[in-house]
Design a protein around this motif. Structure first.
Motif, mmCIF file in Angstrom:
data_model
loop_
_atom_site.group_PDB
_atom_site.id
_atom_site.type_symbol
_atom_site.label_atom_id
_atom_site.label_comp_id
_atom_site.label_asym_id
_atom_site.label_seq_id
_atom_site.Cartn_x
_atom_site.Cartn_y
_atom_site.Cartn_z
ATOM 1 N N GLN A 1 0.765 -1.148 0.187
ATOM 2 C CA GLN A 1 -0.119 0.042 0.071
ATOM 3 C C GLN A 1 0.855 1.179 0.084
ATOM 4 O OE1 GLN A 1 -2.768 0.166 3.209
ATOM 5 N NE2 GLN A 1 -3.622 2.082 2.710
ATOM 6 N N SER B 1 -1.799 2.616 -2.691
ATOM 7 C CA SER B 1 -3.127 1.891 -3.049
ATOM 8 C C SER B 1 -3.902 1.892 -1.622
ATOM 9 C CB SER B 1 -3.015 0.447 -3.300
ATOM 10 O OG SER B 1 -4.385 0.210 -3.404
ATOM 11 N N ASP C 1 -6.505 -0.126 -1.439
ATOM 12 C CA ASP C 1 -7.123 -1.333 -1.272
ATOM 13 C C ASP C 1 -6.275 -2.247 -2.258
ATOM 14 O OD1 ASP C 1 -8.628 -3.598 -1.096
ATOM 15 O OD2 ASP C 1 -10.458 -2.801 -1.938
ATOM 16 N N THR D 1 -7.548 -5.557 -3.899
ATOM 17 C CA THR D 1 -8.307 -5.463 -5.073
ATOM 18 C C THR D 1 -7.784 -4.905 -6.192
ATOM 19 O OG1 THR D 1 -10.487 -5.168 -3.464
ATOM 20 C CG2 THR D 1 -10.414 -4.223 -5.853
ATOM 21 N N ASP D 2 -6.721 -3.973 -6.328
ATOM 22 C CA ASP D 2 -6.037 -3.456 -7.330
ATOM 23 C C ASP D 2 -5.194 -4.474 -7.908
ATOM 24 O OD1 ASP D 2 -6.973 -1.030 -6.884
ATOM 25 O OD2 ASP D 2 -5.352 -0.292 -5.815
ATOM 26 N N THR E 1 -3.680 1.337 -16.964
ATOM 27 C CA THR E 1 -4.479 0.606 -15.896
ATOM 28 C C THR E 1 -4.240 1.078 -14.623
ATOM 29 O OG1 THR E 1 -5.109 -1.299 -17.386
ATOM 30 C CG2 THR E 1 -5.288 -1.725 -14.971
ATOM 31 N N ILE E 2 -2.584 0.977 -14.378
ATOM 32 C CA ILE E 2 -2.145 1.333 -13.271
ATOM 33 C C ILE E 2 -2.251 2.824 -12.974
ATOM 34 C CG2 ILE E 2 0.058 1.656 -12.003
ATOM 35 C CD1 ILE E 2 0.969 -0.871 -13.464
ATOM 36 N N LEU F 1 -6.040 3.616 -11.976
ATOM 37 C CA LEU F 1 -6.164 3.069 -10.518
ATOM 38 C C LEU F 1 -5.895 4.064 -9.694
ATOM 39 C CD1 LEU F 1 -5.543 -0.776 -10.823
ATOM 40 C CD2 LEU F 1 -7.831 0.441 -10.376
ATOM 41 N N LEU G 1 -2.657 4.574 -8.828
ATOM 42 C CA LEU G 1 -1.338 3.743 -8.224
ATOM 43 C C LEU G 1 -0.207 4.706 -8.835
ATOM 44 C CD1 LEU G 1 -2.061 0.277 -8.529
ATOM 45 C CD2 LEU G 1 -2.681 1.930 -6.535
#
Length: 70
Positions: A11, A16, A18, A21-22, A57-58, A61, A63
């Motif tokens: 994290q 993150s 979560d 989930t990620d 994607t990252i 999210l 991140l």
């Protein structure tokens, strides 16, 4: 206890709230990309498209980390 420590480390590294989930989302995207390109050889443009999809994607999210993208 160890799992909680690992989760906390992930994290803080990626930012993150979560991480489990990620991680599931990222692994699902990677599995889909693998299946899409399973029957074809990877050429440089395909490799770049996969990197772009994972990067997006990252990023979506929310991140971030110290990983370098090539």
């Amino acid at each position: 206890m160890v799992r909680a420590a690992r989760s906390s480390a992930r994290q803080s590294r990626l930012g993150s709230d979560d991480p489990e989930t990620d991680a599931d989302i990222i692994l699902s995207v990677m599995a889909g990309l693998e299946l899409d390109h399973l029957s074809t050889p990877l050429d440089p443009s395909t490799t770049q498209a996969i990197r772009t999809a994972l990067r997006r994607t990252i990023t979506r999210l929310g991140l971030h980390g110290k990983a370098t993208w090539q």
